[in-house]
Structure formats: structure tokens, C-alpha cells
Design a protein around this motif. Structure first.
Motif, PDB file in Angstrom:
ATOM      1  N   CYS A   1       0.914  -1.294  -0.004  1.00 52.84           N
ATOM      2  CA  CYS A   1      -0.065  -0.068   0.025  1.00 52.84           C
ATOM      3  C   CYS A   1       0.872   1.222   0.003  1.00 52.84           C
ATOM      4  O   CYS A   1       1.679   1.463   1.097  1.00 52.84           O
ATOM      5  CB  CYS A   1      -0.908  -0.099   1.455  1.00 52.84           C
ATOM      6  SG  CYS A   1      -1.918   1.318   1.304  1.00 52.84           S
TER       7      CYS A   1
ATOM      8  N   PHE B   1      -0.354   8.725   5.099  1.00 52.06           N
ATOM      9  CA  PHE B   1      -0.962   8.328   6.370  1.00 52.06           C
ATOM     10  C   PHE B   1      -1.812   9.136   6.969  1.00 52.06           C
ATOM     11  O   PHE B   1      -1.646   9.924   7.713  1.00 52.06           O
ATOM     12  CB  PHE B   1       0.085   7.687   7.412  1.00 52.06           C
ATOM     13  CG  PHE B   1       1.084   6.705   6.809  1.00 52.06           C
ATOM     14  CD1 PHE B   1       0.627   5.478   6.574  1.00 52.06           C
ATOM     15  CD2 PHE B   1       2.482   6.772   6.999  1.00 52.06           C
ATOM     16  CE1 PHE B   1       1.472   4.280   6.090  1.00 52.06           C
ATOM     17  CE2 PHE B   1       3.372   6.008   6.349  1.00 52.06           C
ATOM     18  CZ  PHE B   1       3.081   4.662   6.194  1.00 52.06           C
TER      19      PHE B   1
ATOM     20  N   LEU C   1       3.695  -0.946   4.077  1.00 56.56           N
ATOM     21  CA  LEU C   1       3.036   0.222   3.866  1.00 56.56           C
ATOM     22  C   LEU C   1       4.051   1.511   3.720  1.00 56.56           C
ATOM     23  O   LEU C   1       5.132   1.638   4.581  1.00 56.56           O
ATOM     24  CB  LEU C   1       2.526   0.554   5.135  1.00 56.56           C
ATOM     25  CG  LEU C   1       1.481  -0.405   5.688  1.00 56.56           C
ATOM     26  CD1 LEU C   1       0.873  -0.046   7.267  1.00 56.56           C
ATOM     27  CD2 LEU C   1       0.000  -0.615   4.686  1.00 56.56           C
TER      28      LEU C   1
ATOM     29  N   LEU D   1      -1.026   4.346  13.584  1.00 56.63           N
ATOM     30  CA  LEU D   1      -0.806   3.184  12.991  1.00 56.63           C
ATOM     31  C   LEU D   1       0.096   1.937  13.494  1.00 56.63           C
ATOM     32  O   LEU D   1      -0.332   0.858  13.423  1.00 56.63           O
ATOM     33  CB  LEU D   1      -0.917   3.380  11.240  1.00 56.63           C
ATOM     34  CG  LEU D   1      -1.769   4.259  10.627  1.00 56.63           C
ATOM     35  CD1 LEU D   1      -1.501   4.444   9.153  1.00 56.63           C
ATOM     36  CD2 LEU D   1      -3.289   3.192  10.756  1.00 56.63           C
TER      37      LEU D   1
ATOM     38  N   LYS E   1      -7.152   7.466   3.665  1.00 57.64           N
ATOM     39  CA  LYS E   1      -6.610   6.409   3.256  1.00 57.64           C
ATOM     40  C   LYS E   1      -7.154   5.110   3.687  1.00 57.64           C
ATOM     41  O   LYS E   1      -6.782   4.205   3.409  1.00 57.64           O
ATOM     42  CB  LYS E   1      -5.086   6.806   3.117  1.00 57.64           C
ATOM     43  CG  LYS E   1      -4.576   7.963   2.152  1.00 57.64           C
ATOM     44  CD  LYS E   1      -5.118   7.813   0.725  1.00 57.64           C
ATOM     45  CE  LYS E   1      -4.644   9.113  -0.084  1.00 57.64           C
ATOM     46  NZ  LYS E   1      -5.264   9.025  -1.600  1.00 57.64           N
TER      47      LYS E   1
ATOM     48  N   HIS F   1      -5.918   3.296   6.146  1.00 54.01           N
ATOM     49  CA  HIS F   1      -4.993   2.368   6.561  1.00 54.01           C
ATOM     50  C   HIS F   1      -5.386   1.208   7.591  1.00 54.01           C
ATOM     51  O   HIS F   1      -5.174   0.104   7.574  1.00 54.01           O
ATOM     52  CB  HIS F   1      -3.448   2.702   6.793  1.00 54.01           C
ATOM     53  CG  HIS F   1      -2.913   3.437   5.736  1.00 54.01           C
ATOM     54  ND1 HIS F   1      -3.056   4.951   5.355  1.00 54.01           N
ATOM     55  CD2 HIS F   1      -1.747   3.103   5.024  1.00 54.01           C
ATOM     56  CE1 HIS F   1      -2.351   5.207   4.304  1.00 54.01           C
ATOM     57  NE2 HIS F   1      -1.456   3.970   4.068  1.00 54.01           N
TER      58      HIS F   1
END
Length: 354
Positions: free
Chosen positions: A186, A190, A217, A227, A194, A196
Motif C-alpha cells: 500500500c 498516512f 506500507l 498506525l 486512506k 490504512h
């Protein structure tokens, strides 16, 4: 020699930033005098092109209450450069910068083109910027967008304006002849748009790592630490890799088995166009209307927007899929036919100068 001045918030990373770099370099190589005004980025983040003039606004540290003063200073900065440079066309990117640019050009003799590079109906903007756009977009000579959905929305909102569909140029990434790995890739900022966290949770819930799969990522943004904490909380730190964005992604993309863009909404995401050009299968949410329109439902794998179970199932489907080769060949053919850089560059030229 015709002069074009582009105005942007940032010049590094992101879809609109890459679009600007690609089109400015292409136009510079065609002999146009190109300048770029950058309002919120630094010189150290780019590799300058000797054929392009760069002007960076030196941002001063001001309190939140001083945002109005900061924007006024940016307006004066843009206006001063445009008066000195006297371009034939001023072309700006993204809502906030578009508004500042239009105000900067009041009573100056130049053509103004504004550009939206996201789903303008779904993107989250403050009420103040939405109102300012509604007021000042009327003074733009042309309003452009990179999705047909956004063009339709803009035409309803600005009934008497010249509104054009303006597709993204696509970066020519070299496909390396290296072995594919069990990597779900991906590449995205961030940020909340998006989504995530949905991809991370779907990866964990599906336990794909037990079969050797890794989630990679690549990006930058305000949610990076959050994240990372989520990954630790789910006990999958050994199977999720975070990497910063870099200019050359050919190795990362060539090795990846698939590309996933879990965004809640998009305009025309370049990473998906690049994936198609490199013959890499991809997954997107069903809210990415322009991608679905371009490639057709039968050639892509989608999941229900913001739904981790649906994304988990989509990951399983693509890993096990026997139709992948036909799908990626069809997507590649679409790219060669509709998105070759010569065709796209000529289209930009026509809109800018006609």
C-alpha cells in the motif's frame, strides 16, 4: 516563449504532487518557460530540474490564531512573483491553494486555471474553505478535475463556468525482472482518507501472515505513529513493514504480489494507474468511482468501503484468483490506449493554452 506558473502547497510525495512534477517537466522539455511556487514544502525534499524555476515560501512559525495573517502573506508572495514573472497562465492545485491563487491574481492579466485532484464531493474541507471556493472559483478561467464524477458535481455548482476533465499523467516506472514476493503493498499518505487501519485489521483478521504474507506500507503523514501502535496492539509487528515514501518505487512495486488502496474516496489515484501499467493486480474500495469507470468492474477487485471483513475477503479472493492474468492484461491495454503520456501531455497543452 509561453510562460506557465504552477502554484502548489507541496512538491514532495502524494498524487497531486507527482502529477505536478510529471506535467511541469514534460512541458519544460517541450520548450515552455515553467515556474513553480511552493507554499508549504522545503527545497531539501525535491530533486530540482534545471529547466524549471522554483520559488519556496519561507513559512514562519505563527499561532493558530494567525492563520489569516499567514494566508495573507502567502497571497502577497504569490502576487509578487506573478507580477514579476508575468506568466501567460497561472495553474494551481487543490482547494486552499486555488483560492489563494485566484485572490493573488485579481486585476493581473493572466489566465487562471484551478485544479481539483480528489473526489471534490467527498473530500473533507472546513466550511470556511468550502465557502471561499464557492465565492472565488467563479473568477477562474477554467476549473479542472481528474474524475468525471467531480466534473459533473462542479458543473452543477458553477453552471456558467468552463469546467474540464483533466486526467493524470502517469509516471513511467520501470518494471524490474525480479522475483515476486508474498507482499501486499500500500502506497499512500498516512491520513484519514486512506483508511490504512482497515487494511491493517483485515490483514490481521485474515491471518495471512501465517502463510508467509507481509504487509508493506509506504508513505508519510500525521497518522503514522497511531498506525504503528495499532500494529503492535494486534501483535503483527513482525509482518508489517513501514517505509518512507521515495522517488523510485520500481523495486518495491515490481516485487509486490498486489497493490491495495483502501481509501474511503479518491479522484484518480496515480498508484492504481501505475499498478495497471506495471501489470500488478490491485484492490480498491467500491467508493473509488473513477477507477471503476476506467477499468470496468470485471477487471478489478473491490471491497465495501470501510469494511474490514469485505477487504479480508477481497485479499483472499485476489490471492486465490485464477483470472488475474486476464484482468491485468486488460488493465494494461487500457493504460496504453487511454493514458499514454504523449496523449495526456497534449491534452494538458490544449486545455492550458486554448
Amino acid at each position: 516563449m509561453k510562460k506557465i506558473t504552477f502554484v502548489t502547497s507541496k512538491i514532495h510525495g502524494g498524487g497531486s504532487e507527482n502529477v505536478l512534477k510529471l506535467i511541469s517537466e514534460k512541458l519544460a522539455n517541450l520548450g515552455y518557460n515553467i515556474s513553480i511556487i511552493i507554499l508549504n514544502d522545503s527545497k531539501r525534499k525535491i530533486k530540482p530540474n534545471s529547466k524549471i524555476n522554483y520559488f519556496f515560501y519561507k513559512n514562519s512559525k505563527l499561532s493558530v490564531n494567525s492563520k489569516i495573517i499567514l494566508n495573507l502573506k502567502k497571497i502577497l508572495f504569490i502576487r509578487s512573483l506573478i507580477k514579476n514573472h508575468q506568466p501567460n497562465v497561472v495553474f494551481s492545485f487543490i482547494t486552499e491553494t486555488n483560492v489563494l491563487t485566484i485572490i493573488s491574481c485579481i486585476f493581473l492579466q493572466c489566465k487562471i486555471i484551478t485544479s481539483e485532484r480528489n473526489d471534490i464531493e467527498k473530500q473533507q474541507k472546513s466550511k470556511a474553505w468550502v465557502l471561499l471556493a464557492y465565492i472565488f472559483y467563479r473568477y477562474s478561467d477554467i476549473i479542472t478535475a481528474n474524475s468525471h464524477k467531480s466534473v459533473i458535481f462542479l458543473k452543477k455548482k458553477f453552471t456558467n463556468k468552463n469546467i474540464k476533465f483533466l486526467p493524470n499523467p502517469v509516471k513511467e516506472i520501470k518494471r524490474l525482472k525480479i522475483k515476486k514476493k508474498k507482499v501486499i503493498l500500500c502506497i499512500a499518505k498516512f491520513e484519514n482518507q486512506k483508511a490504512h487501519e482497515v487494511l491493517i485489521k483485515a490483514f490481521a483478521k485474515g491471518k495471512f501472515y501465517t502463510n508467509g504474507w507481509k504487509l508493506k506500507l509506504i508513505g508519510e503523514g500525521s497518522l503514522k505513529e497511531k498506525l504503528k501502535n495499532e500494529v503492535e496492539k494486534l501483535s503483527i509487528s513482525n509482518f508489517v513493514v513501514f517505509k518512507p515514501y521515495c522517488e523510485d518505487l520500481s523495486k518495491e512495486m515490481s516485487q509486490a504480489f498486489m497493490i491495495v488502496l483502501p481509501s474511503k474516496y479518491e479522484g484518480m489515484p496515480n498508484i492504481i494507474l501505475e499498478s495497471a501499467l506495471l501489470k500488478i493486480p490491485f484492490i480498491i474500495s467500491d467508493s473509488c468511482d473513477e477507477v471503476i469507470r476506467i477499468f470496468g468492474k470485471k477487471n478489478i477487485v473491490t471491497f465495501a468501503n470501510n469494511n474490514l471483513d469485505s477487504l479480508k475477503n477481497a485479499l483472499s479472493e485476489l490471492i486465490k484468483s485464477k483470472k488475474t492474468r486476464t484482468q491485468i492484461n486488460n488493465n494494461y491495454d487500457t493504460m496504453i490506449r487511454d493514458f499514454n503520456n504523449t496523449k495526456i501531455s497534449r491534452y494538458w497543452e490544449r486545455i492550458i493554452f486554448n
